[in-house]
Enzyme design. Structure first.
Site, mmCIF file in Angstrom:
data_model
loop_
_atom_site.group_PDB
_atom_site.id
_atom_site.type_symbol
_atom_site.label_atom_id
_atom_site.label_comp_id
_atom_site.label_asym_id
_atom_site.label_seq_id
_atom_site.Cartn_x
_atom_site.Cartn_y
_atom_site.Cartn_z
ATOM 1 C CE LYS A 36 -4.317 -2.055 1.423
ATOM 2 N NZ LYS A 36 -5.294 -2.308 2.484
ATOM 3 N NE ARG B 149 -7.313 -8.406 0.670
ATOM 4 C CZ ARG B 149 -6.915 -7.605 -0.314
ATOM 5 N NH1 ARG B 149 -5.947 -6.741 -0.106
ATOM 6 N NH2 ARG B 149 -7.483 -7.665 -1.501
HETATM 7 C C1 8Y4 Z 1 -1.005 -1.534 -4.087
HETATM 8 C C2 8Y4 Z 1 -1.476 -2.753 -3.706
HETATM 9 C C3 8Y4 Z 1 -1.742 -0.422 -3.803
HETATM 10 C C4 8Y4 Z 1 -2.681 -2.871 -3.075
HETATM 11 C C5 8Y4 Z 1 -2.956 -0.535 -3.175
HETATM 12 C C6 8Y4 Z 1 -3.432 -1.768 -2.822
HETATM 13 C C7 8Y4 Z 1 -8.026 -4.697 2.038
HETATM 14 C C8 8Y4 Z 1 -9.074 -5.494 1.570
HETATM 15 C C9 8Y4 Z 1 -8.175 -4.421 -0.093
HETATM 16 C C10 8Y4 Z 1 -7.744 -4.682 3.438
HETATM 17 C C11 8Y4 Z 1 -9.557 -6.257 3.670
HETATM 18 C C12 8Y4 Z 1 -5.376 -2.886 -1.826
HETATM 19 C C13 8Y4 Z 1 -10.117 -5.926 -0.654
HETATM 20 C C14 8Y4 Z 1 -6.773 -2.523 -1.529
HETATM 21 N N1 8Y4 Z 1 -7.464 -4.039 0.984
HETATM 22 N N2 8Y4 Z 1 -9.832 -6.278 2.368
HETATM 23 N N3 8Y4 Z 1 -9.155 -5.304 0.230
HETATM 24 N N4 8Y4 Z 1 -8.544 -5.494 4.204
HETATM 25 N N5 8Y4 Z 1 -10.284 -7.004 4.510
HETATM 26 N N6 8Y4 Z 1 -4.686 -1.823 -2.251
HETATM 27 O O1 8Y4 Z 1 -6.875 -3.984 3.958
HETATM 28 O O2 8Y4 Z 1 -4.946 -4.000 -1.702
HETATM 29 S S1 8Y4 Z 1 -7.933 -3.852 -1.717
#
Ligand code: 8Y4
Length: 277
Positions: free
Chosen positions: A223, A258
């Site tokens: 993130k 996750r």
């Molecule tokens: C790079 C990689 C930049 C990933 C942004 C991201 C969560 C989630 C997501 C979380 C739960 C993401 C579906 C966002 N994040 N579900 N989901 N908890 N429960 N962003 O933190 O991965 S998607």
């Protein structure tokens, strides 16, 4: 940690590792590379072999501004992949959805074990009732507003207290709709309407949420706050930052991590288990 499932429970000393499987053409990190079901299955098998406990299958991007997709499209993306993961591997599957129909079919037809609802049962009228009837565990994640509005100048006086208040409100709502307390998983929603300082505070003070006596899920993988802390601009290059943050989350009581990189996380947790007091 102890995770109650539809039938029985899973107990493990270390945090469970949840591998991310995006079945989307427009996701930020893996750029739709696993859109094709075959490629998605190959990635799922790799994560299972690396020691994933759970695979989180999502068909709709939660990125701000990402196009919303229709119900049938979301079901068509995730259902075949969930079914095959359950047929071919021994791992648990969570379905990342805010839609009650997707959750219902993913569990009843696909065999999904967990509902991962980033809206904490707010975006779909009957989601709580459906989850209660299915009797599967559900992730209640904190988000400020919606994926569309969350990063529009978010601020908190006390982010930990405000997320705890939100947890209490969503737990009460879930219990009121017939969801059993032991089927609830809490998630502070790292990056979902949070400034850098808010993400830091939530991970640093994760133990404050132990009062709920429920499993805590933490999603920090790649993130943008890790880019701010570590200097890496592109998500795929934030692997070291991700490992560091996940080990702190583990120390602070996270029950489920996750992650994109299951292999590195499982290996890091093994060393952490041997060395930590
Ligand atoms: C790079 C990689 C930049 C990933 C942004 C991201 C969560 C989630 C997501 C979380 C739960 C993401 C579906 C966002 N994040 N579900 N989901 N908890 N429960 N962003 O933190 O991965 S998607």
């Amino acid at each position: 940690m102890k995770l109650y499932l539809r039938n029985g429970f899973l107990e493990k000393e270390d945090p469970l590792v949840m591998g991310i499987l995006n079945v989307t053409p427009d996701s930020f990190s893996d750029a739709g590379r696993f859109f094709e079901p075959e490629a998605a299955m190959a990635h799922a098998r790799t994560m299972a072999a690396a020691g994933a406990d759970i695979i989180d299958v999502g068909g709709e991007s939660s990125r701000p501004g990402a196009a919303a997709i229709g119900l049938d499209e979301e079901i068509d993306r995730v259902l075949p992949v969930i079914s095959r993961i359950k047929e071919e591997t021994g791992v648990l599957v969570s379905v990342d959805t805010c839609k009650e129909e997707v959750a219902h079919r993913a569990v009843e037809e696909g065999g999904a074990d967990i509902v991962n609802d980033i809206s904490a049962l707010r975006f779909s009228e009957r989601m709580a009732t459906v989850v209660a009837e299915l009797d599967v565990p559900v992730v209640l994640m904190h988000i400020l507003g919606t994926p569309e509005t969350m990063q529009r100048d978010p601020s908190y006086a006390d982010v930990v207290a405000e997320v705890a208040d939100y947890f209490q409100e969503r737990i009460d709502y879930a219990l009121g709709r017939g969801i059993k307390k032991e089927k609830i998983i809490l998630d502070p929603g790292i990056g979902f309407g949070k400034r850098l300082e808010d993400n830091i505070a939530l991970i640093r003070h994760l133990k404050r949420f132990a009062e709920f006596e429920l499993p805590l899920l933490v999603g920090v993988s790649r993130k943008s706050f890790l880019g701010l802390l570590g200097g890496e601009k592109t998500p795929e290059k934030r692997e070291a930052e991700t490992i560091a943050a996940n080990l702190v989350a583990a120390r602070n009581g996270a029950a489920i991590l996750r992650v994109h990189d299951v292999d590195a996380t499982v290996r890091a947790l093994k060393v952490w288990r041997s060395l930590a007091e």
